[in-house]
Scaffold this motif. Structure first.
Motif, PDB file in Angstrom:
ATOM      1  N   GLU A   1      31.329  20.487  51.476  1.00  0.00           N
ATOM      2  CA  GLU A   1      32.327  19.936  50.555  1.00  0.00           C
ATOM      3  C   GLU A   1      32.724  21.011  49.554  1.00  0.00           C
ATOM      4  N   PHE A   2      33.834  21.677  49.833  1.00  0.00           N
ATOM      5  CA  PHE A   2      34.282  22.727  48.916  1.00  0.00           C
ATOM      6  C   PHE A   2      35.593  22.363  48.229  1.00  0.00           C
ATOM      7  N   SER A   3      36.192  21.228  48.579  1.00  0.00           N
ATOM      8  CA  SER A   3      37.474  20.870  47.976  1.00  0.00           C
ATOM      9  C   SER A   3      37.286  20.528  46.498  1.00  0.00           C
ATOM     10  N   GLY A   4      38.315  20.839  45.718  1.00  0.00           N
ATOM     11  CA  GLY A   4      38.301  20.500  44.307  1.00  0.00           C
ATOM     12  C   GLY A   4      37.308  21.302  43.490  1.00  0.00           C
ATOM     13  N   ARG A   5      36.877  22.439  43.993  1.00  0.00           N
ATOM     14  CA  ARG A   5      35.881  23.233  43.278  1.00  0.00           C
ATOM     15  C   ARG A   5      36.451  24.588  42.875  1.00  0.00           C
ATOM     16  N   VAL A   6      35.930  25.113  41.791  1.00  0.00           N
ATOM     17  CA  VAL A   6      36.239  26.473  41.377  1.00  0.00           C
ATOM     18  C   VAL A   6      35.002  27.311  41.676  1.00  0.00           C
ATOM     19  N   LEU A   7      35.133  28.233  42.606  1.00  0.00           N
ATOM     20  CA  LEU A   7      33.993  28.983  43.122  1.00  0.00           C
ATOM     21  C   LEU A   7      33.987  30.407  42.595  1.00  0.00           C
ATOM     22  N   ASP A   8      32.805  30.958  42.502  1.00  0.00           N
ATOM     23  CA  ASP A   8      32.653  32.369  42.149  1.00  0.00           C
ATOM     24  C   ASP A   8      33.151  33.194  43.332  1.00  0.00           C
ATOM     25  N   ALA A   9      34.203  33.951  43.133  1.00  0.00           N
ATOM     26  CA  ALA A   9      34.801  34.698  44.237  1.00  0.00           C
ATOM     27  C   ALA A   9      33.854  35.738  44.802  1.00  0.00           C
ATOM     28  N   ARG A  10      32.876  36.164  44.022  1.00  0.00           N
ATOM     29  CA  ARG A  10      31.936  37.173  44.521  1.00  0.00           C
ATOM     30  C   ARG A  10      31.023  36.615  45.603  1.00  0.00           C
ATOM     31  N   ALA A  11      30.839  35.280  45.610  1.00  0.00           N
ATOM     32  CA  ALA A  11      30.042  34.670  46.658  1.00  0.00           C
ATOM     33  C   ALA A  11      30.773  34.704  47.994  1.00  0.00           C
ATOM     34  N   ILE A  12      32.104  34.799  47.941  1.00  0.00           N
ATOM     35  CA  ILE A  12      32.914  34.857  49.154  1.00  0.00           C
ATOM     36  C   ILE A  12      33.206  36.303  49.536  1.00  0.00           C
ATOM     37  N   PHE A  13      33.520  37.112  48.538  1.00  0.00           N
ATOM     38  CA  PHE A  13      33.815  38.531  48.747  1.00  0.00           C
ATOM     39  C   PHE A  13      32.896  39.350  47.831  1.00  0.00           C
ATOM     40  N   PRO A  14      31.719  39.751  48.311  1.00  0.00           N
ATOM     41  CA  PRO A  14      30.740  40.435  47.454  1.00  0.00           C
ATOM     42  C   PRO A  14      31.255  41.724  46.811  1.00  0.00           C
ATOM     43  N   ASP A  15      32.211  42.385  47.440  1.00  0.00           N
ATOM     44  CA  ASP A  15      32.696  43.657  46.904  1.00  0.00           C
ATOM     45  C   ASP A  15      34.006  43.514  46.134  1.00  0.00           C
ATOM     46  N   ILE A  16      34.342  42.294  45.725  1.00  0.00           N
ATOM     47  CA  ILE A  16      35.629  42.087  45.073  1.00  0.00           C
ATOM     48  C   ILE A  16      35.691  42.746  43.691  1.00  0.00           C
ATOM     49  N   GLY A  17      34.523  43.027  43.115  1.00  0.00           N
ATOM     50  CA  GLY A  17      34.505  43.726  41.836  1.00  0.00           C
ATOM     51  C   GLY A  17      35.172  45.081  41.919  1.00  0.00           C
ATOM     52  N   GLU A  18      35.043  45.748  43.059  1.00  0.00           N
ATOM     53  CA  GLU A  18      35.692  47.046  43.250  1.00  0.00           C
ATOM     54  C   GLU A  18      37.211  46.905  43.208  1.00  0.00           C
ATOM     55  N   LEU A  19      37.719  45.806  43.802  1.00  0.00           N
ATOM     56  CA  LEU A  19      39.155  45.564  43.754  1.00  0.00           C
ATOM     57  C   LEU A  19      39.611  45.318  42.324  1.00  0.00           C
ATOM     58  N   CYS A  20      38.860  44.529  41.571  1.00  0.00           N
ATOM     59  CA  CYS A  20      39.213  44.249  40.173  1.00  0.00           C
ATOM     60  C   CYS A  20      39.246  45.534  39.348  1.00  0.00           C
ATOM     61  N   ARG A  21      38.269  46.380  39.564  1.00  0.00           N
ATOM     62  CA  ARG A  21      38.245  47.647  38.819  1.00  0.00           C
ATOM     63  C   ARG A  21      39.432  48.532  39.180  1.00  0.00           C
ATOM     64  N   SER A  22      39.831  48.503  40.439  1.00  0.00           N
ATOM     65  CA  SER A  22      40.979  49.321  40.846  1.00  0.00           C
ATOM     66  C   SER A  22      42.272  48.787  40.243  1.00  0.00           C
ATOM     67  N   LEU A  23      42.362  47.464  40.036  1.00  0.00           N
ATOM     68  CA  LEU A  23      43.576  46.885  39.467  1.00  0.00           C
ATOM     69  C   LEU A  23      43.755  47.276  38.008  1.00  0.00           C
ATOM     70  N   SER A  24      42.640  47.449  37.293  1.00  0.00           N
ATOM     71  CA  SER A  24      42.743  47.816  35.877  1.00  0.00           C
ATOM     72  C   SER A  24      43.354  49.195  35.703  1.00  0.00           C
ATOM     73  N   GLY A  25      43.351  49.988  36.760  1.00  0.00           N
ATOM     74  CA  GLY A  25      43.938  51.323  36.690  1.00  0.00           C
ATOM     75  C   GLY A  25      45.293  51.408  37.357  1.00  0.00           C
ATOM     76  N   GLU A  26      45.868  50.250  37.701  1.00  0.00           N
ATOM     77  CA  GLU A  26      47.168  50.234  38.380  1.00  0.00           C
ATOM     78  C   GLU A  26      48.267  49.876  37.382  1.00  0.00           C
ATOM     79  N   PRO A  27      48.997  50.868  36.870  1.00  0.00           N
ATOM     80  CA  PRO A  27      50.040  50.559  35.897  1.00  0.00           C
ATOM     81  C   PRO A  27      51.278  49.917  36.522  1.00  0.00           C
ATOM     82  N   VAL A  28      51.453  50.087  37.830  1.00  0.00           N
ATOM     83  CA  VAL A  28      52.641  49.566  38.506  1.00  0.00           C
ATOM     84  C   VAL A  28      52.238  48.341  39.322  1.00  0.00           C
ATOM     85  N   ARG A  29      52.897  47.224  39.082  1.00  0.00           N
ATOM     86  CA  ARG A  29      52.522  45.992  39.764  1.00  0.00           C
ATOM     87  C   ARG A  29      52.691  46.099  41.272  1.00  0.00           C
TER      88      ARG A  29
END
Length: 263
Positions: free
Chosen positions: A110-138
């Protein structure tokens, strides 16, 4: 004015509901899972209410102390998110993504209606977040997000029964009956319910309800020259539409428009 995603409706008057396009397209670019990437900025700490949606949404913040979250499909107002000031990216997934995204959690029935920690689904997503902080162009940030999920979802399976059922629901704008849907898929109502619920997170009926609401919401916040009527979204009449909208949004359409008009 800062803009959020359609599946996010603010409980405060300084955040606007956003346009996300119509939901008649299951496929975007090269795959069946990712539909769009939108960016918005919050000038202050904001509480945002989640409303019914048959799509999944991933929320990423560009830098700062905010753990990325995945909002699963939901058929009723669930909870609110406290979002710190800053810039965000919202990644939008089709209903077909649920099988690929949530099965990795193993045993989560039962995963409907839930807000999940994205790291549990994508363990390396922190690397993507860090790369976005350095992206001045959308545009560059969107390319980085697209590339990340292309590698994650490229070989994910698509259940043909779910694909057929979702297509028929969307084409009919949620008006196809349960019997008609079962016949089209060649399954009993119980079999279709179990497969659809397990893959998408919502029952076919709840999926149809959320789809109609989201399409009506989009039409309200992005009006056209054609007068709005509830019949185009397969509501029985004005009373049915108002009852459903308030149940999904927590307020009547006129109240929502007044809220947005004050932004």
């Amino acid at each position: 004015m800062s803009v959020s995603h359609l599946s996010l409706v603010s409980v405060q008057p300084f955040l606007m509901a956003a346009s996300a396009g119509t939901y008649c397209e299951l496929q975007h670019s090269r795959d069946h899972f990712l539909t769009e990437i939108s960016c918005f900025e919050l000038a202050r700490h904001t509480q945002v209410k989640l409303v019914p949606d048959c799509f999944s949404s991933l929320l990423l913040r560009c830098g700062g102390d905010f753990d990325p979250v995945m909002a699963a499909p939901a058929d009723a107002p669930e909870r609110s998110l406290d979002l710190p000031q800053g810039a965000y990216y919202c990644v939008r997934f089709t209903p077909l993504s649920s099988y690929a995204l949530y099965r990795v959690l193993g045993g989560m029935r039962e995963f409907s209606g839930r807000v999940l920690d994205a790291r549990a689904i994508f363990p390396d997503i922190g690397e993507l977040c860090r790369s976005l902080s350095g992206e001045p162009v959308r545009a560059q940030a969107r390319r980085a997000i697209n590339a990340y999920f292309d590698t994650k979802l490229r070989h994910s399976p698509i259940d043909p029964v779910v694909h057929r059922a979702i297509s028929d629901i969307i084409v009919s704008n949620g008006s196809i009956t349960g019997a008609g849907l079962s016949a089209a898929c060649g399954l009993s109502s119980r079999q279709l319910y179990n497969i659809f619920r397990g893959r998408v997170g919502l029952s076919p009926k709840s999926f149809s309800r959320a789809l109609r609401f989201q399409n009506a919401l989009y039409r309200l916040v992005k009006p056209t020259d054609v007068p709005f009527t509830p019949y185009e979204f397969n509501y029985y009449d004005q009373s049915h539409f108002l009852h459903e909208f308030k149940a999904c949004c927590g307020m009547l359409p006129a109240q929502l428009l007044a809220l947005l008009g004050g932004c």
